[in-house]
Design a protein around this motif. Structure first.
Motif, PDB file in Angstrom:
ATOM      1  N   THR A 166       0.852  -1.185   0.000  1.00 21.13           N
ATOM      2  CA  THR A 166       0.000   0.000   0.000  1.00 21.13           C
ATOM      3  C   THR A 166       0.891   1.240   0.000  1.00 21.13           C
ATOM      4  O   THR A 166       2.118   1.150   0.067  1.00 21.13           O
ATOM      5  N   LEU A 167       0.231   2.384  -0.059  1.00 20.83           N
ATOM      6  CA  LEU A 167       0.971   3.638  -0.014  1.00 20.83           C
ATOM      7  C   LEU A 167       1.769   3.738   1.286  1.00 20.83           C
ATOM      8  O   LEU A 167       2.877   4.287   1.298  1.00 20.83           O
ATOM      9  N   ILE A 168       1.236   3.184   2.355  1.00 24.52           N
ATOM     10  CA  ILE A 168       1.939   3.218   3.644  1.00 24.52           C
ATOM     11  C   ILE A 168       3.237   2.416   3.577  1.00 24.52           C
ATOM     12  O   ILE A 168       4.271   2.827   4.111  1.00 24.52           O
ATOM     13  N   HIS A 169       3.200   1.273   2.894  1.00 23.67           N
ATOM     14  CA  HIS A 169       4.427   0.478   2.763  1.00 23.67           C
ATOM     15  C   HIS A 169       5.464   1.182   1.899  1.00 23.67           C
ATOM     16  O   HIS A 169       6.679   1.086   2.159  1.00 23.67           O
ATOM     17  N   LEU A 170       5.001   1.876   0.871  1.00 20.13           N
ATOM     18  CA  LEU A 170       5.941   2.637   0.041  1.00 20.13           C
ATOM     19  C   LEU A 170       6.632   3.709   0.876  1.00 20.13           C
ATOM     20  O   LEU A 170       7.846   3.936   0.745  1.00 20.13           O
ATOM     21  N   ILE A 171       5.869   4.371   1.730  1.00 20.14           N
ATOM     22  CA  ILE A 171       6.450   5.385   2.609  1.00 20.14           C
ATOM     23  C   ILE A 171       7.477   4.737   3.543  1.00 20.14           C
ATOM     24  O   ILE A 171       8.579   5.248   3.750  1.00 20.14           O
ATOM     25  N   SER A 172       7.113   3.585   4.092  1.00 18.13           N
ATOM     26  CA  SER A 172       8.019   2.893   5.016  1.00 18.13           C
ATOM     27  C   SER A 172       9.297   2.463   4.311  1.00 18.13           C
ATOM     28  O   SER A 172      10.399   2.554   4.883  1.00 18.13           O
ATOM     29  N   LEU A 173       9.157   1.980   3.086  1.00 20.65           N
ATOM     30  CA  LEU A 173      10.337   1.545   2.331  1.00 20.65           C
ATOM     31  C   LEU A 173      11.303   2.699   2.108  1.00 20.65           C
ATOM     32  O   LEU A 173      12.523   2.506   2.083  1.00 20.65           O
TER      33      LEU A 173
ATOM     34  N   GLN B  84       0.901   2.557  13.062  1.00 17.00           N
ATOM     35  CA  GLN B  84       1.204   1.162  13.390  1.00 17.00           C
ATOM     36  C   GLN B  84       1.945   0.476  12.242  1.00 17.00           C
ATOM     37  O   GLN B  84       2.974  -0.177  12.449  1.00 17.00           O
ATOM     38  N   GLU B  85       1.398   0.607  11.034  1.00 15.27           N
ATOM     39  CA  GLU B  85       1.963  -0.097   9.888  1.00 15.27           C
ATOM     40  C   GLU B  85       3.358   0.426   9.558  1.00 15.27           C
ATOM     41  O   GLU B  85       4.263  -0.346   9.235  1.00 15.27           O
ATOM     42  N   ILE B  86       3.542   1.745   9.643  1.00 11.66           N
ATOM     43  CA  ILE B  86       4.875   2.302   9.408  1.00 11.66           C
ATOM     44  C   ILE B  86       5.852   1.783  10.457  1.00 11.66           C
ATOM     45  O   ILE B  86       6.982   1.390  10.132  1.00 11.66           O
ATOM     46  N   GLY B  87       5.429   1.767  11.718  1.00 15.20           N
ATOM     47  CA  GLY B  87       6.314   1.319  12.789  1.00 15.20           C
ATOM     48  C   GLY B  87       6.778  -0.109  12.603  1.00 15.20           C
ATOM     49  O   GLY B  87       7.974  -0.407  12.707  1.00 15.20           O
ATOM     50  N   LYS B  88       5.826  -1.020  12.310  1.00 14.96           N
ATOM     51  CA  LYS B  88       6.200  -2.432  12.140  1.00 14.96           C
ATOM     52  C   LYS B  88       7.138  -2.622  10.954  1.00 14.96           C
ATOM     53  O   LYS B  88       8.128  -3.362  11.033  1.00 14.96           O
ATOM     54  N   THR B  89       6.817  -1.969   9.850  1.00 12.43           N
ATOM     55  CA  THR B  89       7.610  -2.166   8.633  1.00 12.43           C
ATOM     56  C   THR B  89       9.017  -1.606   8.791  1.00 12.43           C
ATOM     57  O   THR B  89      10.002  -2.260   8.428  1.00 12.43           O
ATOM     58  N   VAL B  90       9.127  -0.388   9.333  1.00 15.53           N
ATOM     59  CA  VAL B  90      10.441   0.240   9.449  1.00 15.53           C
ATOM     60  C   VAL B  90      11.292  -0.468  10.500  1.00 15.53           C
ATOM     61  O   VAL B  90      12.499  -0.670  10.299  1.00 15.53           O
ATOM     62  N   ALA B  91      10.711  -0.857  11.626  1.00 16.36           N
ATOM     63  CA  ALA B  91      11.482  -1.540  12.665  1.00 16.36           C
ATOM     64  C   ALA B  91      12.116  -2.817  12.121  1.00 16.36           C
ATOM     65  O   ALA B  91      13.296  -3.099  12.367  1.00 16.36           O
ATOM     66  N   LEU B  92      11.333  -3.604  11.361  1.00 14.99           N
ATOM     67  CA  LEU B  92      11.892  -4.825  10.772  1.00 14.99           C
ATOM     68  C   LEU B  92      12.933  -4.486   9.710  1.00 14.99           C
ATOM     69  O   LEU B  92      13.991  -5.127   9.635  1.00 14.99           O
TER      70      LEU B  92
END
Length: 773
Positions: free
Chosen positions: A684-691, A745-753
């Motif tokens: 999603t757009l949130i994952h793109l931001i996290s990446l 939440q989604e940004i936190g989980k993705t970026v931490a990993l």
């Protein structure tokens, strides 16, 4: 010995930066409503839709359910809520099935007098002898019923049921059952109420007061085991804002404690904490000011995420202090690490271009806040931090070579084994290819359980889902009503084709004044009507004067002036009309909602050449809006990555170092995507931001691991410092994953990993080959 004035200089710098941050946070209020995250739209449909989301009457709808007790008790509570709230100025209307019985006498008289002008069913105005004969038979059946004596006057006065037909248009198209005199859900013991507030849906302060009123009123009725369910746009908006405020408090308190704990564990010095606090507070202050100047406001999510990202910005002063030997001039330290630090901040900021220029105000704020914070932290580290370091002779408490780290260095000999997780990730991505999900539902802040309750209440209470709607525009309300009436033939044709089952529009509730005049003029003269009555009551047991009141009402209706929108002000009819007919910026709009749509294409084709009619497919427009900005984010992300690569090529000027850096960053991203694939997460757009953030942090780690090392002590300093930075980042983003706001939440989980992968691959692939002798 350190001169005593020097620590005072450090303390003064910390006090100044902290006071500046406090003043900025006090002077710049946060915006917490989700409307602050919405764009303006890229076409007429989305612009209209988003304006209605923020300003429309639909946002004032509140749906209530009461369950958890026996039905008689639920009915008592429903009636108690309706009685207590009906006179409250916070509410325009409160409906639970007893709406018609509780109308004011003035409204009843108005509707009764104008019933022949307002009734949508043409049969209510059919005064032919044949039609009246059928109507009189119905009156006779009613008089012979158990309730006949109570309603005899109404039955004789309104034999064609024009008044009933008029009043029924005020009620929503509910799918409920009537029990104990109130609405109940059709499939469960749940009493239902439908409210409309005077406060706009996005006025969070007033909507919060509304919800407190509802809860207080319910509690005052002594509900026992019964519980109150609330749903609607304003309910979700208040919950989101409340959760966001809790997230802000959590991030402000816990993240500072965790970062301070890690830094004290690493450096064993409060002066180090004081020195690092200076770039933190300055970065926070400048980022807040820049975001306010660029966007006009600062959203709470931007601050919450910015606080986390500023934890990454603290990497720069940590890298400076962590690489310094006790007594060494900070200029010498900067000479060793300054080039890598500048490259790191430049590439990290370029990696944020996809977010900064995505076009979505909320996400653009996140990117601008983070980019500004990184730049300011780097500038303070390069310019001011050397003086602060000298002021208190700041350096790590533990320095020099480390046997444990030396043993860890030997793992690099087996870095070829990195191909195993990468191969596994590649297989996972091949078997479960990631799909780019551009639907708005993928970004919805509403929990699944709350969404299911909302859908159930909407269905039962007849609140339109508005998956497809039409907006009819005009210079005044009469122009809109006349335009809607002109479309009636189109709707009839579409119904014959099976494209839809009917429509909800304002003209059905309040016909245009022209239509009302024509209906009044078409009413028969008293003599003509009396003749038809005489023929219709032939062979029926009615007295000759039984329908005299009926004749008088029809005669009076012929001379009545038509009702206007202004005549309905302050009445329940206004409550039913205002969501469908309203003014926006000097222009009037009427919303038309097709019921049970079976062929969207046929409806859109029929409306294609209709002037002043805008067809808005809610799902398609919103998903199209999300897709538009996702594609824009991707384009800018690719452009930023290309620029970052160009900067690396120019800055490193070493093919081997460039290969090691890009290999470690690529490996971290591939592994992260593999985990998302096996978890079944679409992109999603949130994952793109996290990446993008993972990319920036990965480049920082890789550049410092790939930096030429002087000796074993220098390598040990690099490892200790990057481990400290990694611990701060993982902890702060891990904290972000515990927030109430799903986006955070989604940004936190993705970026931490992702940063864990970045640390591991940076160490194994970007670092120098260990010495063997």
């Amino acid at each position: 010995m350190t001169h005593p004035a020097r620590p005072r200089f450090l303390a003064a710098a910390l006090a100044f930066s902290a006071i500046l941050a406090a003043v900025v946070l006090w002077a710049i209020p946060l915006r917490l409503d989700m409307a602050g995250f919405l764009p303006k739209g890229h076409n007429d449909g989305t612009r209209f839709l988003l304006r209605e989301v923020q300003e429309g009457v639909a946002g004032t709808i509140v749906m209530l359910g009461i369950e958890g007790a026996a039905e008689p008790e639920l009915a008592r509570l429903s009636l108690g809520m309706q009685k207590a709230l009906s006179g409250n100025p916070q509410f325009v209307s409160v409906m639970n099935g007893v709406f018609s019985a509780r109308q004011t006498q003035g409204l009843q008289d108005t509707l009764m007098a104008h019933r022949y002008q307002l009734a949508p069913d043409a049969s209510a105005r059919d005064f032919s002898a044949a039609a009246l004969g059928q109507a009189f038979e119905g009156v006779l059946d009613g008089l012979n019923s158990s309730a006949g004596s109570v309603f005899s006057d109404m039955l004789l006065r309104d034999p064609t049921k024009a008044f009933l037909n008029t009043v029924q248009t005020l009620e929503p198209d509910v799918q409920v059952r009537m029990e104990h005199g109130v609405w109940f859900a059709s499939d469960r013991p749940r009493a239902l109420l439908l409210l409309r507030t005077t406060a706009p849906g996005m006025d969070l302060l007033r909507q919060k007061a509304v919800q407190q009123t509802l809860q207080t009123t319910f509690a005052a009725l002594h509900p026992g085991t019964a519980r109150l369910l609330m749903s609607g746009p304003s309910v979700f908006a208040v919950r989101s804002a409340t959760g966001m405020r809790a997230d802000m408090d959590l991030m402000a308190f816990c993240s500072v404690l965790m970062v301070a704990g890690v830094l004290y564990w690493r450096f064993r010095s409060f002066w180090v904490l004081a020195a690092i606090g200076v770039p933190f507070f300055l970065s926070l202050s400048v980022a807040m000011i820049v975001v306010r100047l660029v966007f006009g406001y600062v959203h709470g999510i931007a601050l919450g995420f910015g606080m986390t990202m500023l934890g990454v910005a603290l990497d720069y002063p940590v890298l400076l202090i962590g690489h310094r030997d006790r007594g060494e001039g900070p200029e010498a330290t900067l000479q060793r690490i300054g080039h890598s630090l500048r490259l790191g901040v430049t590439t990290a900021v370029l990696g944020l271009t996809g977010m900064v220029f995505c076009g979505l105000p909320g996400l653009a704020q996140l990117g601008t806040f983070a980019a500004t914070g990184l730049v300011v932290a780097a500038c303070v580290t390069l310019s001011l931090m050397p003086r602060l370091v000298v002021a208190a002779d700041l350096a790590p408490s533990v320095s020099g070579p480390s046997p444990q780290l030396a043993q860890a260095e030997k793992l690099r000999r087996y870095r070829v084994l990195c191909a195993v997780p990468l191969l596994i990730s590649g297989v996972l991505l091949w078997q479960h290819p990631l799909v780019l999900d551009t639907r708005l539902a993928a970004l919805s802040p509403i929990p699944e359980q709350a969404r299911r309750v909302d859908e159930a209440l909407r269905h039962e209470l007849g609140v339109p889902d508005a998956s497809l709607m039409l907006a009819v525009s005009g210079v005044n309300p009469q122009a809109v009503l006349e335009r809607e009436e002109a479309l009636s033939g189109v709707w009839a044709h579409l119904q014959q084709q099976g494209a839809l089952s009917g429509v909800q529009d304002a003209a059905r509730l309040l016909p245009s004044m022209q239509t009302q005049r024509l209906r009044a003029e078409a009413l028969p003269a008293p003599a003509v009507l009396q003749s038809a009555i005489e023929e219709a009551r032939h062979n029926l047991p009615f007295r000759p004067d039984a329908f005299s009141a009926f004749v008088q009402d029809v005669a009076a209706a012929r001379a009545l002036a038509p009702l206007s929108v202004q005549d309905m002000a302050g009445t329940p009819l206004e409550a039913a009309l205002s969501p469908l007919l309203f003014e926006r910026q000097g222009q009037w709009f009427g919303l038309v909602f097709p019921e049970r749509v079976h062929d969207r294409a046929a409806i859109e084709h029929a409306m294609a050449n209709q002037p002043d009619v805008l067809v808005v497919d809610m799902k398609r427009e919103i998903d199209g809006l999300s897709a538009h900005y996702t594609a824009r984010t991707l384009r800018w992300m690719i452009a930023g990555c290309g620029l970052a690569l160009a900067v690396l090529v120019y800055g490193l000027r070493s093919a081997s170092r460039l290969m090691r850096v890009t290999a470690s960053v690529g490996a971290a991203l591939v592994s992260l995507l593999g985990v998302l694939a096996i978890m079944g997460h679409p992109l999603t757009l949130i994952h793109l931001i996290s990446l993008q953030f993972v990319l920036g942090v990965s480049l920082d780690y890789a550049l410092f691991f790939a930096r030429p090392q002087l000796d074993d002590a220098e390598r040990a300093r690099t490892m200790r410092t990057l481990l400290t930075c990694n611990a701060m980042t993982v902890l702060t983003f891990g904290l972000l994953a515990t927030c109430n706001t799903p986006l955070l939440q989604e940004i936190g989980k993705t970026v931490a990993l992702g940063v864990l992968f970045a640390m591991a691959y940076g160490f194994l692939l970007a670092g120098q080959r260990p010495r063997t002798g």
